[in-house]
Design a protein around this motif. Structure first.
Motif, PDB file in Angstrom:
ATOM      1  N   PRO A 174      46.607  43.373  52.973  1.00 36.96           N
ATOM      2  CA  PRO A 174      45.986  43.414  51.619  1.00 36.96           C
ATOM      3  C   PRO A 174      46.996  44.284  50.759  1.00 36.96           C
ATOM      4  O   PRO A 174      47.380  45.250  51.303  1.00 36.96           O
ATOM      5  N   ARG A 175      46.851  44.163  49.524  1.00 38.20           N
ATOM      6  CA  ARG A 175      47.643  44.887  48.633  1.00 38.20           C
ATOM      7  C   ARG A 175      47.526  46.349  48.611  1.00 38.20           C
ATOM      8  O   ARG A 175      48.194  47.162  48.518  1.00 38.20           O
ATOM      9  N   TRP A 176      46.136  46.670  48.629  1.00 41.31           N
ATOM     10  CA  TRP A 176      45.676  47.989  48.838  1.00 41.31           C
ATOM     11  C   TRP A 176      46.385  48.890  50.020  1.00 41.31           C
ATOM     12  O   TRP A 176      46.680  49.818  49.992  1.00 41.31           O
ATOM     13  N   VAL A 177      46.319  47.899  51.210  1.00 39.46           N
ATOM     14  CA  VAL A 177      46.979  48.794  52.321  1.00 39.46           C
ATOM     15  C   VAL A 177      48.607  48.812  51.707  1.00 39.46           C
ATOM     16  O   VAL A 177      48.932  49.948  52.450  1.00 39.46           O
ATOM     17  N   GLU A 178      49.114  47.921  51.480  1.00 37.58           N
ATOM     18  CA  GLU A 178      50.602  47.923  51.228  1.00 37.58           C
ATOM     19  C   GLU A 178      50.944  49.038  50.179  1.00 37.58           C
ATOM     20  O   GLU A 178      51.848  49.757  50.426  1.00 37.58           O
ATOM     21  N   ALA A 217      32.881  57.473  45.639  1.00 37.77           N
ATOM     22  CA  ALA A 217      33.304  55.889  45.554  1.00 37.77           C
ATOM     23  C   ALA A 217      32.858  55.293  47.025  1.00 37.77           C
ATOM     24  O   ALA A 217      33.156  55.986  48.153  1.00 37.77           O
ATOM     25  N   PRO A 218      32.350  54.122  46.885  1.00 36.17           N
ATOM     26  CA  PRO A 218      31.775  53.523  48.174  1.00 36.17           C
ATOM     27  C   PRO A 218      33.112  53.111  48.560  1.00 36.17           C
ATOM     28  O   PRO A 218      34.211  52.573  47.921  1.00 36.17           O
ATOM     29  N   ILE A 219      33.274  52.828  50.081  1.00 33.80           N
ATOM     30  CA  ILE A 219      34.636  52.484  50.521  1.00 33.80           C
ATOM     31  C   ILE A 219      34.968  51.088  50.195  1.00 33.80           C
ATOM     32  O   ILE A 219      36.208  50.628  49.986  1.00 33.80           O
ATOM     33  N   ALA A 220      34.054  49.939  49.920  1.00 36.63           N
ATOM     34  CA  ALA A 220      34.305  48.672  49.585  1.00 36.63           C
ATOM     35  C   ALA A 220      35.070  48.685  48.431  1.00 36.63           C
ATOM     36  O   ALA A 220      35.609  47.752  47.938  1.00 36.63           O
ATOM     37  N   ASP A 221      34.985  49.891  47.491  1.00 38.05           N
ATOM     38  CA  ASP A 221      35.730  49.769  46.195  1.00 38.05           C
ATOM     39  C   ASP A 221      36.969  49.848  46.401  1.00 38.05           C
ATOM     40  O   ASP A 221      38.059  49.556  45.710  1.00 38.05           O
ATOM     41  N   TRP A 223      38.842  48.032  48.709  1.00 35.33           N
ATOM     42  CA  TRP A 223      39.618  46.808  48.741  1.00 35.33           C
ATOM     43  C   TRP A 223      39.063  45.932  47.693  1.00 35.33           C
ATOM     44  O   TRP A 223      39.572  44.800  47.634  1.00 35.33           O
ATOM     45  N   SER A 224      38.225  46.093  46.965  1.00 36.91           N
ATOM     46  CA  SER A 224      37.623  45.393  45.828  1.00 36.91           C
ATOM     47  C   SER A 224      38.758  45.247  44.627  1.00 36.91           C
ATOM     48  O   SER A 224      39.190  44.279  44.029  1.00 36.91           O
ATOM     49  N   GLY A 225      39.471  46.397  44.472  1.00 36.85           N
ATOM     50  CA  GLY A 225      40.634  46.556  43.597  1.00 36.85           C
ATOM     51  C   GLY A 225      40.091  46.528  42.221  1.00 36.85           C
ATOM     52  O   GLY A 225      40.857  46.273  41.179  1.00 36.85           O
ATOM     53  N   GLU A 226      38.899  46.817  41.973  1.00 38.17           N
ATOM     54  CA  GLU A 226      38.277  46.699  40.298  1.00 38.17           C
ATOM     55  C   GLU A 226      38.175  47.917  39.749  1.00 38.17           C
ATOM     56  O   GLU A 226      37.987  47.983  38.469  1.00 38.17           O
ATOM     57  N   ARG A 227      38.509  49.047  40.404  1.00 40.36           N
ATOM     58  CA  ARG A 227      38.443  50.267  39.509  1.00 40.36           C
ATOM     59  C   ARG A 227      39.618  50.818  39.136  1.00 40.36           C
ATOM     60  O   ARG A 227      40.706  50.550  39.705  1.00 40.36           O
TER      61      ARG A 227
END
Length: 300
Positions: A174-178, A217-221, A223-227
Motif C-alpha cells: 500500500p502507498r501509505w506503507v511504502e 485519528a482512527p487507525i483506518a484513517d 490507509w484511507s489516505g483522505e486526511r
C-alpha cells in the motif's frame, strides 16, 4: 622458502584478493556506465554519475555535491537494511541502486518517456527489476536547495526501494506503507536529534492524538489516505511497526504483504493479524499508547 618463491606466492595472493573484489566493482562500473548512457538517450545535458558506498548518485550537479549526497543516502540504506531486517548475506539487488535527480521537468519527463517507457504521473519512480535497479526524482526544489535538501527528497525513495526488494517485485505494498516507511527511515537516518525528525514527532503526535478540538485519528484513517495529515499518520504507524514495539514481528507484517497463490493482493488486516494483532482496533490502542508515551525507541 626462497625469495623467488615468496615473491610468487605474494603475487598469487594479490591476484586472488583483487579477483575476489573485482566482481562487485565490475557490476557497479557497468551500472554507472549504463546510467550515463541512459541520460544521453534522454538528452539530459551536463550530467554526472558518482559511485558511493551504497548507491550511484546521478544528476546535473558537480561531482563533489553528488558524492556528499551519496554519503547521506548510504546512511538511509544502512538503516533501511536494519529496519527491514535483511540477513547479513541477503542483498536487496545486484550491485548498487542508481539514484537519479532531475529537477527540470523537461529532463524528468523525457527520461521517463524515452528510457523508462512511461508517462510521468508523479514526480518520482522506482524500478528494482533487472540488473540496473534505480529510483528517480523530478522534485522541483528551489534552485538554492542544499545537499541536505536534495538528499531529503531522495532518501525516502531509497528506503521505499529497499522495502520493495524485501517484499518482492510482484508485491504491491500500500502507498501509505511504502511512503510511511520511506519517510521515517529517512528522517531517522538524518539524525534523531535533527530538525526533520523532531518536526515529524511533533506533527505525528498532533495527528494521532488530536487536540485543539480535533479528535484522535482512527487507525483506518491511515490507509484511507483522505486526511491532509495522512503523511504523518502513515509515518508514525510505520515507525511503531518497524522501530517500536511492533519491530519483533515486522518481518511477518512484510511477508503478509506478498501476493497470494492466485496473485491477489492481501488485505491490510491480514498483514496486521500476521504481525500479532488480532484486529486493527488492538493495534490502534497499542500505537496510540506508544505515541502518548513519546514514541520511545532505542536509538539506531
Amino acid at each position: 622458502m626462497t625469495p623467488s618463491r615468496c615473491t610468487h606466492l605474494l603475487a598469487a595472493m594479490f591476484v586472488a584478493v583483487f579477483a575476489g573484489n573485482s566482481s562487485g566493482d565490475e557490476v557497479s562500473e557497468k551500472q554507472k556506465k549504463a546510467a550515463l548512457e541512459k541520460l544521453a538517450k534522454a538528452e539530459v545535458k551536463r550530467a554526472a554519475a558518482v559511485e558511493g558506498e551504497a548507491v550511484i548518485a546521478v544528476g546535473q550537479l558537480p561531482e563533489a555535491r553528488l558524492r556528499a549526497i551519496a554519503a547521506t543516502l548510504a546512511k538511509t540504506a544502512k538503516l533501511g537494511r536494519k529496519a527491514l531486517q535483511f540477513d547479513d548475506k541477503e542483498e536487496p539487488w545486484k550491485g548498487k541502486l542508481t539514484v537519479i535527480y532531475l529537477p527540470e521537468r523537461k529532463d524528468f519527463a523525457q527520461y521517463m518517456r524515452l528510457v523508462v517507457g512511461q508517462r510521468p504521473e508523479t514526480s518520482w519512480a522506482i524500478s528494482i527489476r533487472g540488473d540496473e535497479p534505480f529510483v528517480i526524482s523530478g522534485a522541483d526544489l528551489n534552485a538554492r536547495a542544499s545537499n541536505a535538501d536534495i538528499a531529503a527528497e531522495l532518501s525516502p525513495l531509497v528506503a521505499s526501494a529497499m522495502l520493495q526488494a524485501k517484499v518482492g517485485t510482484t508485491a504491491k505494498p500500500p502507498r501509505w506503507v511504502e511512503r510511511g516507511l520511506g519517510n521515517v527511515v529517512a528522517w531517522r537516518a538524518d539524525g534523531m536529534s535533527g530538525k526533520r525528525f523532531s518536526a515529524y514527532k511533533t506533527k505525528a503526535r498532533a495527528a494521532v492524538l488530536g487536540g485543539g478540538g480535533r479528535p484522535a485519528a482512527p487507525i483506518a484513517d491511515v490507509w484511507s489516505g483522505e486526511r491532509p495529515d495522512g503523511e504523518w499518520l502513515a509515518a508514525s504507524l510505520m515507525d511503531f511497526l518497524a522501530f517500536g514495539p511492533g519491530a519483533a514481528n515486522f518481518p511477518k507484517f512484510l511477508s503478509a504483504l506478498r501476493p497470494g497463490e492466485n496473485g491477489e493482493d492481501p488485505a491490510i488486516t491480514t498483514a496486521i493479524e500476521a504481525a500479532g494483532w488480532k484486529k486493527p482496533a488492538e493495534l490502534e490502542i497499542a500505537w496510540r499508547k506508544w505515541v502518548t508515551a513519546g514514541s520511545p525507541v532505542k536509538r539506531q
